[in-house]
Design a protein around this motif. Structure first.
Motif, PDB file in Angstrom:
ATOM      1  N   GLY A 133      13.558  64.202 -18.698  1.00  0.00           N
ATOM      2  CA  GLY A 133      14.371  65.306 -19.211  1.00  0.00           C
ATOM      3  C   GLY A 133      15.864  65.143 -19.022  1.00  0.00           C
ATOM      4  O   GLY A 133      16.614  66.115 -19.161  1.00  0.00           O
ATOM      5  N   GLY A 134      16.311  63.926 -18.714  1.00  0.00           N
ATOM      6  CA  GLY A 134      17.754  63.700 -18.559  1.00  0.00           C
ATOM      7  C   GLY A 134      18.362  64.571 -17.483  1.00  0.00           C
ATOM      8  O   GLY A 134      17.766  64.799 -16.428  1.00  0.00           O
ATOM      9  N   THR A 135      19.551  65.095 -17.763  1.00  0.00           N
ATOM     10  CA  THR A 135      20.192  66.026 -16.825  1.00  0.00           C
ATOM     11  C   THR A 135      19.747  67.459 -17.099  1.00  0.00           C
ATOM     12  O   THR A 135      20.071  68.365 -16.336  1.00  0.00           O
ATOM     13  CB  THR A 135      21.732  65.982 -16.949  1.00  0.00           C
ATOM     14  N   GLY A 136      19.035  67.646 -18.218  1.00  0.00           N
ATOM     15  CA  GLY A 136      18.653  68.996 -18.627  1.00  0.00           C
ATOM     16  C   GLY A 136      19.677  69.636 -19.540  1.00  0.00           C
ATOM     17  O   GLY A 136      19.512  70.773 -19.978  1.00  0.00           O
ATOM     18  N   ASN A 137      20.736  68.865 -19.842  1.00  0.00           N
ATOM     19  CA  ASN A 137      21.822  69.376 -20.682  1.00  0.00           C
ATOM     20  C   ASN A 137      22.093  68.445 -21.846  1.00  0.00           C
ATOM     21  O   ASN A 137      22.058  67.219 -21.670  1.00  0.00           O
ATOM     22  CB  ASN A 137      23.116  69.513 -19.864  1.00  0.00           C
ATOM     23  N   PRO A 138      22.379  68.990 -23.023  1.00  0.00           N
ATOM     24  CA  PRO A 138      22.770  68.121 -24.147  1.00  0.00           C
ATOM     25  C   PRO A 138      24.137  67.506 -23.883  1.00  0.00           C
ATOM     26  O   PRO A 138      24.851  67.920 -22.965  1.00  0.00           O
ATOM     27  CB  PRO A 138      22.809  69.094 -25.336  1.00  0.00           C
ATOM     28  N   TYR A 139      24.487  66.530 -24.669  1.00  0.00           N
ATOM     29  CA  TYR A 139      25.777  65.820 -24.609  1.00  0.00           C
ATOM     30  C   TYR A 139      25.891  64.872 -23.415  1.00  0.00           C
ATOM     31  O   TYR A 139      26.926  64.255 -23.221  1.00  0.00           O
ATOM     32  CB  TYR A 139      26.966  66.800 -24.602  1.00  0.00           C
ATOM     33  N   PHE A 140      24.839  64.767 -22.603  1.00  0.00           N
ATOM     34  CA  PHE A 140      24.851  63.812 -21.492  1.00  0.00           C
ATOM     35  C   PHE A 140      23.759  62.771 -21.727  1.00  0.00           C
ATOM     36  O   PHE A 140      22.631  63.109 -22.064  1.00  0.00           O
ATOM     37  CB  PHE A 140      24.612  64.523 -20.151  1.00  0.00           C
ATOM     38  N   SER A 141      24.101  61.513 -21.526  1.00  0.00           N
ATOM     39  CA  SER A 141      23.168  60.432 -21.816  1.00  0.00           C
ATOM     40  C   SER A 141      22.168  60.223 -20.680  1.00  0.00           C
ATOM     41  O   SER A 141      22.324  60.745 -19.570  1.00  0.00           O
ATOM     42  CB  SER A 141      23.947  59.131 -22.030  1.00  0.00           C
ATOM     43  N   THR A 142      21.154  59.405 -20.959  1.00  0.00           N
ATOM     44  CA  THR A 142      20.194  59.029 -19.921  1.00  0.00           C
ATOM     45  C   THR A 142      20.879  58.191 -18.851  1.00  0.00           C
ATOM     46  O   THR A 142      20.493  58.228 -17.684  1.00  0.00           O
ATOM     47  CB  THR A 142      19.014  58.248 -20.531  1.00  0.00           C
ATOM     48  N   ASP A 143      21.899  57.423 -19.226  1.00  0.00           N
ATOM     49  CA  ASP A 143      22.680  56.668 -18.234  1.00  0.00           C
ATOM     50  C   ASP A 143      23.296  57.624 -17.220  1.00  0.00           C
ATOM     51  O   ASP A 143      23.259  57.391 -16.010  1.00  0.00           O
ATOM     52  CB  ASP A 143      23.808  55.876 -18.918  1.00  0.00           C
ATOM     53  N   THR A 144      23.896  58.695 -17.718  1.00  0.00           N
ATOM     54  CA  THR A 144      24.533  59.673 -16.836  1.00  0.00           C
ATOM     55  C   THR A 144      23.493  60.340 -15.947  1.00  0.00           C
ATOM     56  O   THR A 144      23.725  60.574 -14.753  1.00  0.00           O
ATOM     57  CB  THR A 144      25.300  60.722 -17.657  1.00  0.00           C
TER      58      THR A 144
END
Length: 237
Positions: A133-144
């Motif tokens: 689920g990434g950071t849970g926020n749009p505009y942030f990449s999986t790298d971040t």
């Protein structure tokens, strides 16, 4: 006897690593191969956390080209990372590696919600933890997301596992004369746009003095060599 350099790692792998020959979807044989490699590392006593992308299932830029809202496209990508996380969890558990999937977007019927202290406790108990689920926020990449989680669990290194044996000054598949770097500074990686990770992720690692080790996951023994501090891939520090 050699001493481990890294005792707790955050491994960032692309969704394409789960894809079959077509380059898309989830291939059971690929998942099994990754799980086997991770089991070997876990048996060394290394704490393993993972962040996996979703490039084999969905790419946000495709949605943007279709005229989709970026937030919607990004959320779809986050859901794709959860699908890949579950597939990898299943492969690991078939190898008798106890695994937990934690997601930044709550979906309690399939995974635990991400709670930092619980994630660290899982690692202390010897479980592999996969962050979906990434950071849970749009505009942030999986790298971040990988850099953020690495900091939160106090990892010793962020390992970017790819199908290339390090960072080059140009694409080695296109340019046979491309030069490989053994080491790079964070600023050089950002300023030269070498494609190590996105600039937000590298900046986070730089500010927190977290090394990034880029290596080829499919190169037999590469991951183990990195853990013991042997020369392999490229280190960004």
């Amino acid at each position: 006897m050699e001493q481990l350099r890294y005792h707790r790692i955050l491994l960032r792998i692309g969704g394409e690593s789960l894809a079959g020959p077509s380059g898309s979807g989830i291939d059971a044989a690929q998942a099994k191969d990754i799980a086997r490699r991770l089991k070997e590392v876990r048996e060394l006593g290394v704490d393993i956390a993972l962040v996996i992308g979703a490039g084999n299932l969905w790419r946000g830029k495709i949605g943007l080209e279709m005229g989709m809202d970026q937030a919607t496209a990004d959320y779809m990508g986050m859901l794709g990372t959860v699908m890949n996380s579950l597939a990898l969890m299943d492969a690991l558990e078939h190898q008798d590696v106890v695994t937990r999937v934690m997601t930044a977007i709550e979906m309690r019927t399939v995974a635990e919600p991400y709670i930092r202290r619980r994630a660290i406790r899982h690692l202390e108990k010897g479980r592999v933890v996969i962050f979906g689920g990434g950071t849970g926020n749009p505009y942030f990449s999986t790298d971040t997301a990988a850099a953020l989680r690495a900091m939160e669990i106090e990892a010793d290194v962020l390992i970017k596992a790819t199908k290339v044996d390090g960072v080059y000054d140009s694409d080695p598949k296109v340019n046979p004369a491309a030069v490989k770097f053994d080491e790079l500074s964070y600023l050089d990686a950002i300023q030269q746009r070498l494609g190590v990770m996105d600039s937000t992720a590298i900046t986070m690692c730089m500010e927190n003095k977290l090394p990034i080790h880029v290596l080829n996951l499919w190169d037999v023994g590469a991951l183990k060599k990195a853990l013991f501090g042997q020369k392999v891939g490229t280190i960004v520090h």
